[in-house]
Design an enzyme around this catalytic site. Structure first.
Site: not given
Ligand code: SAH
Ligand code: SF4
Length: 364
Positions: A91, A346
């Site tokens: 995505e 995400c």
């Molecule tokens: N793996 C990387 C980048 C992708 S996630 C990381 O973890 O930073 C991108 C952002 O979305 C991250 O800050 C993550 O913590 C946040 N994120 C993931 N799931 C989420 C949710 N359910 N609600 C809000 N933010 C979320």
């Molecule tokens: Fe992966 Fe955690 Fe980032 Fe989600 S928040 S994409 S599980 S590293």
């Protein structure tokens, strides 16, 4: 299956040109055609001789991603679901940022994926719950950007690695993609317009600091103690907070770019005065700012004991927390969640479009 030309490294392309008795400048002609002018077939590259075009057409492909679904949100963000050649899904989310008059668009940001699924498995994350499918190739990282620009007939201004996957665990391909995106020859993005968000892989952060054109760094901190981070963000078991903070300091010293800390506020879990104190201490270590992010509910997924404890904070709780940070001189902004009506968080659209290994909670 033909190899995608975007995955051929510079040196390999140079060697191919030598083996074909082509002059050295052909390598850059091909790369410019693909990365700068975004040609989608070799036939369109008018400055190459016919026999070379035919050879390239036979050996390589240029585009491997396909747009599967496009969903537009009421807030202007647009979510793209792409299928990869092996059927896996990824995505990207397009986010327009308007100026104060709400009339013209100031920035156009694309949030891109670095993996299909994710190998880290954070408890609050829909992508984490999908499990790991595979790392994206350089071509698949770049084509998210090129296809969205083509589809929307626009020029993106900013890129954030905040889609599916942990970019620092697909280090080589992500860094190669960044090298191309920031190469002045292709006039795509300056390194300051690209942000890499990581759950915190300390040794890779240090390595990223040594690359040619290091980008902005965002750390998904979310918790200020190893106890909670270990339970909810398993990456912390191999990269505990102390190591992460050392790496961040090295990154700042070498790049001089302020760090962003992402902090999802969970009611009753990471919102105490002690959390404020610890967060202030972390944020003061090098110039930085804190983004407070509202939790995007993922209760449509089967809940574990841990994820049941993750509760959405109210607007008031978020404001309170943010005010306390400000009182301590920490620049903090609350990031609105884009596209909550189109499952833009995400991993959510992929989950709703596929029957992946995750159990979806039945509606009762
Ligand atoms: N793996 C990387 C980048 C992708 S996630 C990381 O973890 O930073 C991108 C952002 O979305 C991250 O800050 C993550 O913590 C946040 N994120 C993931 N799931 C989420 C949710 N359910 N609600 C809000 N933010 C979320
Ligand atoms: Fe992966 Fe955690 Fe980032 Fe989600 S928040 S994409 S599980 S590293």
């Amino acid at each position: 299956m033909k190899k995608n030309i975007k995955n051929v490294e510079l040196e390999d392309l140079q060697n191919i040109m030598v083996s074909l008795n082509q002059p050295a400048y052909r390598t850059e002609q091909i790369r410019q055609a693909i990365f700068k002018f975004k040609r989608t077939s070799f036939a369109q590259i008018s400055n190459l001789p016919k026999n070379l075009k035919d050879y390239l057409e036979e050996q390589f492909e240029i585009t491997s991603l396909q747009i599967k679904t496009v969903r537009k949100s009421l807030d202007g963000s647009i979510k793209f679901l792409f299928s990869l050649e092996d059927g896996n899904l990824i995505e990207s989310v397009y986010m327009p940022w308007y100026d104060d008059t709400s009339e013209s668009i100031e920035r156009e940001t694309l949030c891109i994926s670095s993996m299909s699924g994710c190998s880290v498995g954070c408890e609050f994350c829909a992508t984490g719950k999908l499990g790991f499918k595979r790392n994206l190739q350089v071509s698949e990282i770049l084509e998210q950007i090129f296809l969205v620009e083509q589809h929307l007939n626009t020029k993106l201004t900013n890129i954030v690695f905040m889609g599916m996957g942990e970019p620092l665990l697909n280090y080589n391909n992500v860094v190669q993609a960044i090298e191309i995106l920031t190469d002045p020859n292709y006039e795509l993005f300056s390194r300051k317009k690209i942000t890499l968000s990581t759950a915190g892989v300390a040794n890779k952060i240090k390595q990223l600091a040594t690359t040619n054109r290091p980008v902005k760094l965002a750390i998904s901190l979310h918790f200020t103690t190893n106890i909670l981070r270990n339970q909810i963000m398993p990456i912390n078991l191999s990269s505990p907070l102390e190591d992460l903070m050392d790496a961040v300091e090295i990154y700042y010293k070498s790049t001089k770019m302020p760090i962003t800390y992402e902090y999802i506020l969970f009611a009753g879990l990471n919102d105490t005065d002690e959390d404020v104190k610890r967060l202030v201490k972390i944020a003061r270590r090098v110039p930085s700012r804190v983004n407070i992010i509202p939790f995007n509910d993922i209760s449509f997924i089967r809940q574990t004991n841990l994820s049941k404890d993750l509760k959405i904070a109210t607007k008031e709780q978020i404001k309170n927390f943010s005010d306390k940070l400000k009182e301590n001189g920490i620049v903090s902004i609350t990031r609105d969640s884009f596209g909550s009506d189109i499952e833009a968080a995400c991993g959510q659209l992929t989950l709703s479009e596929t029957k992946m290994s995750v159990k979806i909670k039945p509606i009762n």
